[in-house]
Design an enzyme around this catalytic site. Structure first.
Site, PDB file in Angstrom:
ATOM      1  N   GLU A 107       0.803  -1.225   0.000  1.00 60.78           N
ATOM      2  CA  GLU A 107       0.000   0.000   0.000  1.00 60.78           C
ATOM      3  C   GLU A 107       0.843   1.286   0.000  1.00 60.78           C
ATOM      4  O   GLU A 107       0.343   2.343   0.382  1.00 60.78           O
ATOM      5  CB  GLU A 107      -0.938   0.001   1.216  1.00 60.78           C
ATOM      6  CG  GLU A 107      -2.033  -1.019   1.116  1.00 60.78           C
ATOM      7  CD  GLU A 107      -3.153  -0.688   2.077  1.00 60.78           C
ATOM      8  OE1 GLU A 107      -4.205  -0.232   1.606  1.00 60.78           O
ATOM      9  OE2 GLU A 107      -2.967  -0.890   3.290  1.00 60.78           O
ATOM     10  N   HIS A 158      -0.710   5.586   7.724  1.00 63.84           N
ATOM     11  CA  HIS A 158      -1.866   4.739   7.428  1.00 63.84           C
ATOM     12  C   HIS A 158      -1.991   3.678   8.507  1.00 63.84           C
ATOM     13  O   HIS A 158      -0.991   3.066   8.892  1.00 63.84           O
ATOM     14  CB  HIS A 158      -1.680   4.072   6.063  1.00 63.84           C
ATOM     15  CG  HIS A 158      -2.682   2.990   5.793  1.00 63.84           C
ATOM     16  ND1 HIS A 158      -4.033   3.241   5.688  1.00 63.84           N
ATOM     17  CD2 HIS A 158      -2.533   1.654   5.626  1.00 63.84           C
ATOM     18  CE1 HIS A 158      -4.670   2.099   5.452  1.00 63.84           C
ATOM     19  NE2 HIS A 158      -3.785   1.121   5.420  1.00 63.84           N
ATOM     20  N   HIS A 194      -4.951   0.734  10.650  1.00 66.90           N
ATOM     21  CA  HIS A 194      -6.247   0.055  10.722  1.00 66.90           C
ATOM     22  C   HIS A 194      -6.777   0.187  12.155  1.00 66.90           C
ATOM     23  O   HIS A 194      -7.406  -0.738  12.668  1.00 66.90           O
ATOM     24  CB  HIS A 194      -6.098  -1.423  10.357  1.00 66.90           C
ATOM     25  CG  HIS A 194      -5.406  -1.660   9.041  1.00 66.90           C
ATOM     26  ND1 HIS A 194      -4.701  -2.804   8.770  1.00 66.90           N
ATOM     27  CD2 HIS A 194      -5.328  -0.893   7.931  1.00 66.90           C
ATOM     28  CE1 HIS A 194      -4.194  -2.734   7.541  1.00 66.90           C
ATOM     29  NE2 HIS A 194      -4.558  -1.571   7.011  1.00 66.90           N
ATOM     30  N   HIS A 217     -11.729  -0.854   6.089  1.00 67.66           N
ATOM     31  CA  HIS A 217     -10.275  -1.061   6.017  1.00 67.66           C
ATOM     32  C   HIS A 217      -9.524  -0.275   7.086  1.00 67.66           C
ATOM     33  O   HIS A 217      -8.927  -0.868   7.976  1.00 67.66           O
ATOM     34  CB  HIS A 217      -9.837  -0.681   4.594  1.00 67.66           C
ATOM     35  CG  HIS A 217      -8.367  -0.644   4.370  1.00 67.66           C
ATOM     36  ND1 HIS A 217      -7.816  -0.140   3.219  1.00 67.66           N
ATOM     37  CD2 HIS A 217      -7.317  -1.018   5.136  1.00 67.66           C
ATOM     38  CE1 HIS A 217      -6.494  -0.228   3.290  1.00 67.66           C
ATOM     39  NE2 HIS A 217      -6.168  -0.756   4.441  1.00 67.66           N
TER      40      HIS A 217
HETATM   41 MN    MN Z   1      -4.159  -0.922   5.018  1.00 61.84          MN
END
Ligand code: MN
Length: 255
Positions: free
Chosen positions: A86, A105, A107, A175
Site C-alpha cells: 500500500e 496509514h 487500521h 479497512h
Molecule cells: Mn491498510
C-alpha cells in the site's frame, strides 16, 4: 530500557529517518498500528521522493529498514527489500499535496465503524481538533468494484487522494484510515487522536444529541498547535510517547 536512537542526528535525512523509526514504535505502543500500518515522510532534500520502511510490522522497524521511493512507488534502489503493497497511499498524497511532509496509514480499530456506517467521524474533544473539520470516507467500490480493499496501485492511490482532498484525515471503507501532517510529529499526533476521538465519539453517540467542536473552535485549536513553542503541543506529546515506547526522544533537527 530506552531503545533505538542513540546519537544526535547530524543531517536532515538522518533526523527524518530517526523520526520515522520512532513514530512506528510510538504508534505500536499506543495501539494505533499492530502488525500492519505504516509511517512515511517526504525526503527532506528531494521533494520528489519519500521514505518508508520495507514491509515489516511497525514495532520491529529500525533505521536500516527505511527505503527511499519515487512518488509512483518505485524504489530508488532497484534491489531494495520488498516494500509495503500500500505504498501508493503515500506517493499519491505527496504528489497531490506539496505541503504534506508525512503520511500515516493504520487500521486502528475505533475508526472502522465510521467507515462502514453513515455516522461521520467528527472532532468532539479539543485535543482531537487536528483530525480536521471533515473526515471523508473513500470506498474502493466507487471506482474499482470488488477488490481486496487495499490501495495496491497508483490509480487507487490517486483516487483516494482526491477523496482526502484538502482534509487532514480520511477513512477507507471496511479497512482503516490515513492522516497527513506537516511533520512526522504532527502526523503522529493526529493518528493517535483520530483513534482517541473515534473511541470517545462511539461512547458519546449513545446519548444524543452530541455537541461537536465548531469549525471556529477547530481552526482556533489547530492554529494554536501549529504555533506551539518547544515543550508544548506536538513536542510535548512526542516526548511523552517516546518515553512510553522506550525510545530516546531526540530534539527537533535544526539544519
Ligand atoms: Mn491498510
Amino acid at each position: 530500557m530506552l531503545r533505538g536512537i542513540q546519537a544526535m542526528p547530524t543531517n536532515a535525512l538522518e533526523a527524518i529517518i530517526d523520526d520515522i523509526v520512532t513514530a512506528n514504535h510510538i504508534l505500536a505502543q499506543e495501539g494505533v498500528v499492530d502488525a500492519f500500518g505504516h509511517v512515511s515522510a517526504r525526503h527532506p532534500t528531494n521533494p520528489g521522493h519519500f521514505l518508508l520502511s520495507r514491509a515489516l510490522a511497525p514495532e520491529l522497524i529500525t533505521h536500516d529498514d527505511i527505503i527511499e521511493y519515487e512518488l509512483d512507488g518505485a524504489p530508488v534502489q532497484p534491489d531494495a527489500a520488498k516494500g509495503y503493497l500500500e505504498r501508493y497511499i503515500h506517493g499519491a498524497l505527496y504528489e497531490a499535496r506539496p505541503e504534506v511532509q508525512s503520511v500515516i496509514h493504520s487500521h486502528s480499530r475505533s475508526v472502522i465503524p465510521f467507515s462502514v456506517t453513515s455516522e461521520p467521524l467528527r472532532p468532539i474533544v479539543h485535543s482531537c481538533a487536528t483530525i480536521g473539520r471533515h473526515v471523508p470516507v473513500w470506498d474502493a467500490q466507487d471506482s474499482f468494484g470488488d477488490t481486496t480493499l487495499l490501495i495496491s496501485s497508483m490509480a487507487m492511490g490517486r483516487d483516494f487522494a482526491k477523496v482526502l482532498a484538502q482534509n487532514n484525515s480520511a477513512l477507507m471503507r471496511g479497512h482503516g484510515s490515513t492522516v497527513i501532517g506537516r511533520s512526522v510529529r504532527e502526523a503522529t499526533y493526529t493518528a493517535v487522536y483520530l483513534e482517541v476521538n473515534a473511541g470517545l465519539q462511539l461512547q458519546a453517540t449513545r446519548f444524543p444529541p452530541v455537541k461537536y467542536l465548531t469549525d471556529g473552535e477547530i481552526d482556533a485549536i489547530c492554529g494554536r498547535l501549529a504555533d506551539a513553542k518547544p515543550a508544548e503541543g506536538y513536542d510535548r506529546a512526542w516526548a511523552y510517547w517516546c518515553r512510553r515506547a522506550g525510545m530516546e526522544p531526540t530534539p527537533r533537527f535544526v539544519g
